[in-house]
Design an enzyme around this catalytic site. Sequence first.
Site, PDB file in Angstrom:
ATOM      1  N   LYS A  56      57.293  -2.696  87.480  1.00  0.00           N
ATOM      2  CA  LYS A  56      58.534  -2.284  86.801  1.00  0.00           C
ATOM      3  C   LYS A  56      59.060  -0.995  87.435  1.00  0.00           C
ATOM      4  CE  LYS A  56      55.683  -0.021  83.273  1.00  0.00           C
ATOM      5  NZ  LYS A  56      55.074  -0.203  81.938  1.00  0.00           N
ATOM      6  N   ARG A 151      54.750   0.058  68.617  1.00  0.00           N
ATOM      7  CA  ARG A 151      55.995   0.024  69.358  1.00  0.00           C
ATOM      8  C   ARG A 151      56.466  -1.429  69.370  1.00  0.00           C
ATOM      9  NH1 ARG A 151      55.657   2.784  75.262  1.00  0.00           N
ATOM     10  NH2 ARG A 151      54.812   0.712  75.612  1.00  0.00           N
ATOM     11  N   TYR A 273      68.003  31.178  91.995  1.00  0.00           N
ATOM     12  CA  TYR A 273      68.790  31.287  90.754  1.00  0.00           C
ATOM     13  C   TYR A 273      67.979  31.965  89.659  1.00  0.00           C
ATOM     14  CZ  TYR A 273      72.257  27.962  92.558  1.00  0.00           C
ATOM     15  OH  TYR A 273      73.234  27.342  93.281  1.00  0.00           O
ATOM     16  N   MET A 321      69.077  22.309  93.228  1.00  0.00           N
ATOM     17  CA  MET A 321      69.415  20.895  93.449  1.00  0.00           C
ATOM     18  C   MET A 321      68.903  20.390  94.799  1.00  0.00           C
ATOM     19  SD  MET A 321      73.138  19.020  93.307  1.00  0.00           S
ATOM     20  CE  MET A 321      73.483  19.391  91.610  1.00  0.00           C
TER      21      MET A 321
HETATM   22  C1  LIG Z   1      53.634  -0.326  82.263  1.00  0.00           C
HETATM   23  C2  LIG Z   1      52.714  -1.264  81.607  1.00  0.00           C
HETATM   24  C3  LIG Z   1      51.414  -1.465  82.113  1.00  0.00           C
HETATM   25  C4  LIG Z   1      50.847  -0.642  83.248  1.00  0.00           C
HETATM   26  O1  LIG Z   1      50.465   0.628  82.746  1.00  0.00           O
HETATM   27  P1  LIG Z   1      49.777   1.719  83.685  1.00  0.00           P
HETATM   28  O2  LIG Z   1      49.391   2.808  82.766  1.00  0.00           O
HETATM   29  O3  LIG Z   1      50.820   2.153  84.657  1.00  0.00           O
HETATM   30  O4  LIG Z   1      48.638   1.046  84.346  1.00  0.00           O
HETATM   31  C5  LIG Z   1      50.622  -2.428  81.516  1.00  0.00           C
HETATM   32  N1  LIG Z   1      51.079  -3.148  80.453  1.00  0.00           N
HETATM   33  C6  LIG Z   1      52.307  -2.963  79.946  1.00  0.00           C
HETATM   34  C7  LIG Z   1      52.747  -3.771  78.771  1.00  0.00           C
HETATM   35  C8  LIG Z   1      53.166  -2.017  80.487  1.00  0.00           C
HETATM   36  O5  LIG Z   1      54.387  -1.837  79.960  1.00  0.00           O
END
Ligand SMILES: *Cc1c(COP(=O)(O)O)cnc(C)c1O
Length: 379
Positions: A56, A151, A273, A321
């Site tokens: 992702k 969640r 800055y 920046m």
């Molecule tokens: C992002 C995610 C993972 C991977 O998590 P890491 O901590 O990066 O290994 C696994 N399962 C789900 C549902 C996730 O959203």
Amino acid sequence: MAPGPLSREAGKTRAALYHAGMPRPVHAIISIPALRRNLSRARELAPHSKTWAVIKANAYGHGLDNALEAFADADGLALIEFDRAQQLRRAGWRKPLLMLEGAFDFDDTALAAREGLSLVVHEPRQIEWLARLPSDRQLPVCLKFNSGMNRLGFDARAMQAAWARLATLPAVGAITLVSHFANSDLAGGADEAIERFDAATAELPGERSLANSAAVLAVPASHRDWIRPGIMLYGATPFGERSAADCGLRPAMRLHSRLIAIQQLAPGDAVGYGSRFVAERPTRIGVVACGYADGYPRHAPNGTPVAVAGVRTGTVGRVAMDMLMVDLGPVPEAGIGAEVELWGDRIPLDEVAQASGTIGYELMCALAPRVPVRVERED
Ligand SMILES: *Cc1c(COP(=O)(O)O)cnc(C)c1O
């Protein structure tokens, strides 16, 4: 793997600029061998499990093309974004693709059926979308249990009902049982979630998937049929107290630049800055072409580790920046053009993250599109 289908405009611009000579000295280096090695590490730790490599967020900032090349051996890829899943299919990925948050609407559900995507189901609406699909093709789904994160997912009672309903739907194929840990990075932090999951699913058939990177590394009892490593594949640590090197991981992303100016400060002179750094003694300062618009954290305090010409030193003054400044005290021979490693082999990304009050995940994902990327294919 041809770079075409997965490169968005930014990606194309990046590559073109790199080949024409870099636009600025700052650049990232993505190591395919390191990505491969980290995937092997995950598989060695869970030899009886299949692996969803989690890609992702543009493969945690590493680029989907690179992930596809490096993770060709994974049993499946897991992500959130439906447009990217479609691109992966177009780029030739035929193995499973798991959508970690499932469908956001009916159109996603239909797209999943067309492209053969596996959908997480965490919510009753998603089941009703599946019920509207024609029955000519069966879609694998992952039914999500809420093991304490609160969640996404069904509680124990709703889980049984959801499973029973899914099992009646003609468009639903295999049902895998999944959950996600809130605290697998803490010792014993996954125990209660595992107990809840096992109790809630004891009567249900199907494969299981629980483990994120922390659980792959530290909780063998969670490995089950499919592991879902993310951060560890990219060579950063999921833990607060255990480094990536201690986990046997190799950094897959390095951020490099060069010095573009040198300043000699007298006692009382300030830099940057807000004059946040004031020299107490004569101090040689290097100006690095890298700033928060490249993805370097603006919250990095004075002394955040950085390497100049291979020597470890620290940042001074506020990150701007396009620039940040470093103390050249430990490296008096460094001049304009000296190599700077913001993170990578000498300076773990996790150390920069920790100093800046964040985690490696965020820094990786924040690598800015304007930073040219060089892909390394040899060790
Ligand atoms: C992002 C995610 C993972 C991977 O998590 P890491 O901590 O990066 O290994 C696994 N399962 C789900 C549902 C996730 O959203």
